[in-house]
Design a protein around this motif. Sequence first.
Motif, mmCIF file in Angstrom:
data_model
loop_
_atom_site.group_PDB
_atom_site.id
_atom_site.type_symbol
_atom_site.label_atom_id
_atom_site.label_comp_id
_atom_site.label_asym_id
_atom_site.label_seq_id
_atom_site.Cartn_x
_atom_site.Cartn_y
_atom_site.Cartn_z
ATOM 1 N N GLY A 75 -4.564 84.625 18.208
ATOM 2 C CA GLY A 75 -4.156 84.946 19.534
ATOM 3 C C GLY A 75 -3.269 84.286 20.284
ATOM 4 N N ARG A 76 -2.497 83.425 19.514
ATOM 5 C CA ARG A 76 -1.386 82.664 20.305
ATOM 6 C C ARG A 76 -0.353 83.021 19.787
ATOM 7 N NH1 ARG A 76 -2.537 76.557 19.706
ATOM 8 N NH2 ARG A 76 -0.904 76.684 21.352
ATOM 9 N N LYS A 77 0.823 82.569 20.493
ATOM 10 C CA LYS A 77 2.151 82.961 20.256
ATOM 11 C C LYS A 77 2.838 81.551 20.203
ATOM 12 C CE LYS A 77 6.175 84.957 20.116
ATOM 13 N NZ LYS A 77 6.779 85.230 18.693
ATOM 14 N N PRO A 78 2.977 80.896 18.976
ATOM 15 C CA PRO A 78 3.316 79.498 18.717
ATOM 16 C C PRO A 78 4.850 79.409 18.900
ATOM 17 C CG PRO A 78 3.060 80.682 16.483
ATOM 18 C CD PRO A 78 2.602 81.856 17.600
ATOM 19 N N SER A 79 5.046 78.401 19.484
ATOM 20 C CA SER A 79 6.499 77.759 19.647
ATOM 21 C C SER A 79 6.873 77.303 18.501
ATOM 22 C CB SER A 79 6.588 77.079 20.745
ATOM 23 O OG SER A 79 6.141 75.809 20.939
ATOM 24 N N GLU A 80 8.190 77.073 18.426
ATOM 25 C CA GLU A 80 8.823 76.548 17.094
ATOM 26 C C GLU A 80 8.350 74.974 17.313
ATOM 27 O OE1 GLU A 80 10.678 76.510 13.640
ATOM 28 O OE2 GLU A 80 10.377 78.177 15.108
ATOM 29 N N LYS A 81 8.237 74.416 18.321
ATOM 30 C CA LYS A 81 7.883 72.923 18.372
ATOM 31 C C LYS A 81 6.377 72.557 17.788
ATOM 32 C CE LYS A 81 7.181 69.239 21.697
ATOM 33 N NZ LYS A 81 7.182 68.572 22.888
ATOM 34 N N GLN A 82 5.489 73.554 18.152
ATOM 35 C CA GLN A 82 4.150 73.829 17.770
ATOM 36 C C GLN A 82 4.392 73.902 16.246
ATOM 37 O OE1 GLN A 82 2.611 76.853 20.110
ATOM 38 N NE2 GLN A 82 1.542 75.437 21.478
ATOM 39 N N VAL A 83 4.849 74.802 15.450
ATOM 40 C CA VAL A 83 4.928 74.917 14.173
ATOM 41 C C VAL A 83 5.317 73.620 13.544
ATOM 42 C CG1 VAL A 83 6.095 76.367 12.444
ATOM 43 C CG2 VAL A 83 5.234 77.492 14.409
ATOM 44 N N ARG A 84 6.396 73.140 13.971
ATOM 45 C CA ARG A 84 6.892 71.882 13.355
ATOM 46 C C ARG A 84 6.034 70.848 13.510
ATOM 47 N NH1 ARG A 84 11.464 73.034 11.010
ATOM 48 N NH2 ARG A 84 13.236 74.584 11.971
ATOM 49 N N GLN A 85 5.374 70.357 14.583
ATOM 50 C CA GLN A 85 4.179 69.675 14.862
ATOM 51 C C GLN A 85 3.105 69.680 13.671
ATOM 52 O OE1 GLN A 85 3.112 69.974 18.820
ATOM 53 N NE2 GLN A 85 4.389 68.131 19.370
ATOM 54 N N MET A 86 2.636 70.977 13.493
ATOM 55 C CA MET A 86 1.556 71.485 12.561
ATOM 56 C C MET A 86 2.061 71.021 11.000
ATOM 57 S SD MET A 86 -0.760 74.362 13.891
ATOM 58 C CE MET A 86 -1.709 74.216 12.728
ATOM 59 N N MET A 87 3.408 71.357 10.840
ATOM 60 C CA MET A 87 3.948 70.885 9.608
ATOM 61 C C MET A 87 4.104 69.629 9.271
ATOM 62 S SD MET A 87 4.265 73.551 7.401
ATOM 63 C CE MET A 87 5.284 72.769 6.297
ATOM 64 N N ALA A 88 4.526 68.963 10.099
ATOM 65 C CA ALA A 88 4.538 67.478 9.974
ATOM 66 C C ALA A 88 2.888 66.724 9.759
ATOM 67 C CB ALA A 88 5.097 66.682 11.312
ATOM 68 N N GLN A 89 2.097 67.203 10.392
ATOM 69 C CA GLN A 89 0.666 66.732 10.340
ATOM 70 C C GLN A 89 0.124 66.975 8.917
ATOM 71 O OE1 GLN A 89 -1.498 68.740 13.395
ATOM 72 N NE2 GLN A 89 -1.147 67.086 14.883
ATOM 73 N N MET A 90 0.552 68.257 8.540
ATOM 74 C CA MET A 90 0.062 68.657 7.045
ATOM 75 C C MET A 90 0.825 67.824 6.005
ATOM 76 S SD MET A 90 -1.920 71.131 7.330
ATOM 77 C CE MET A 90 -2.322 72.857 7.320
ATOM 78 N N ASN A 91 2.197 67.529 6.169
ATOM 79 C CA ASN A 91 2.945 66.803 5.408
ATOM 80 C C ASN A 91 2.316 65.209 5.479
ATOM 81 O OD1 ASN A 91 4.422 68.746 4.444
ATOM 82 N ND2 ASN A 91 6.060 68.444 6.019
ATOM 83 N N LYS A 92 2.000 64.930 6.482
ATOM 84 C CA LYS A 92 1.301 63.673 6.685
ATOM 85 C C LYS A 92 0.089 63.477 5.781
ATOM 86 C CE LYS A 92 0.112 60.139 9.998
ATOM 87 N NZ LYS A 92 0.004 59.916 11.600
ATOM 88 N N LEU A 93 -0.617 64.362 6.112
ATOM 89 C CA LEU A 93 -2.043 64.462 5.425
ATOM 90 C C LEU A 93 -1.777 64.431 3.777
ATOM 91 C CD1 LEU A 93 -4.148 66.558 7.568
ATOM 92 C CD2 LEU A 93 -4.325 63.932 7.163
ATOM 93 N N GLN A 94 -0.893 65.099 3.438
ATOM 94 C CA GLN A 94 -0.481 65.376 2.166
ATOM 95 C C GLN A 94 0.168 64.027 1.268
ATOM 96 O OE1 GLN A 94 2.039 68.452 1.055
ATOM 97 N NE2 GLN A 94 1.247 69.082 -0.738
ATOM 98 N N ASP A 95 0.502 63.305 1.990
ATOM 99 C CA ASP A 95 1.234 62.292 1.504
ATOM 100 C C ASP A 95 0.131 60.936 1.238
ATOM 101 O OD1 ASP A 95 3.708 63.212 1.092
ATOM 102 O OD2 ASP A 95 4.329 62.322 3.251
ATOM 103 N N LYS A 96 -0.954 61.054 1.947
ATOM 104 C CA LYS A 96 -1.881 60.221 1.614
ATOM 105 C C LYS A 96 -2.693 59.946 0.357
ATOM 106 C CE LYS A 96 -2.859 58.936 6.443
ATOM 107 N NZ LYS A 96 -3.995 58.740 7.492
#
Length: 73
Positions: free
Chosen positions: A52-73
């Motif tokens: 039920g949320r309309k994500p902004s591009e900034k939110q999407v990029r923040q979530m992708m950065a978090q996912m990549n950070k977790l994946q690198d560990k």
Amino acid sequence: MPIWLGILLIVVALIGGTFLGFFIARQYMMKYLKENPPINEQMIRVMMSQMGRKPSEKQVRQMMAQMNKLQDK
């Protein structure tokens, strides 16, 4: 060749093959996941829209950065 030496060689080869197979499979999976990440930006947009949320591009990029950070560990 004595029978005990034959058995010992078979056991050593089996253990060595197991370890070698494990490390080759591990490297292959790490490479595969790096090239084909399980979650991409489109999936994040769909998930946020379903919540039920309309994500902004900034939110999407923040979530992708978090996912990549977790994946690198």
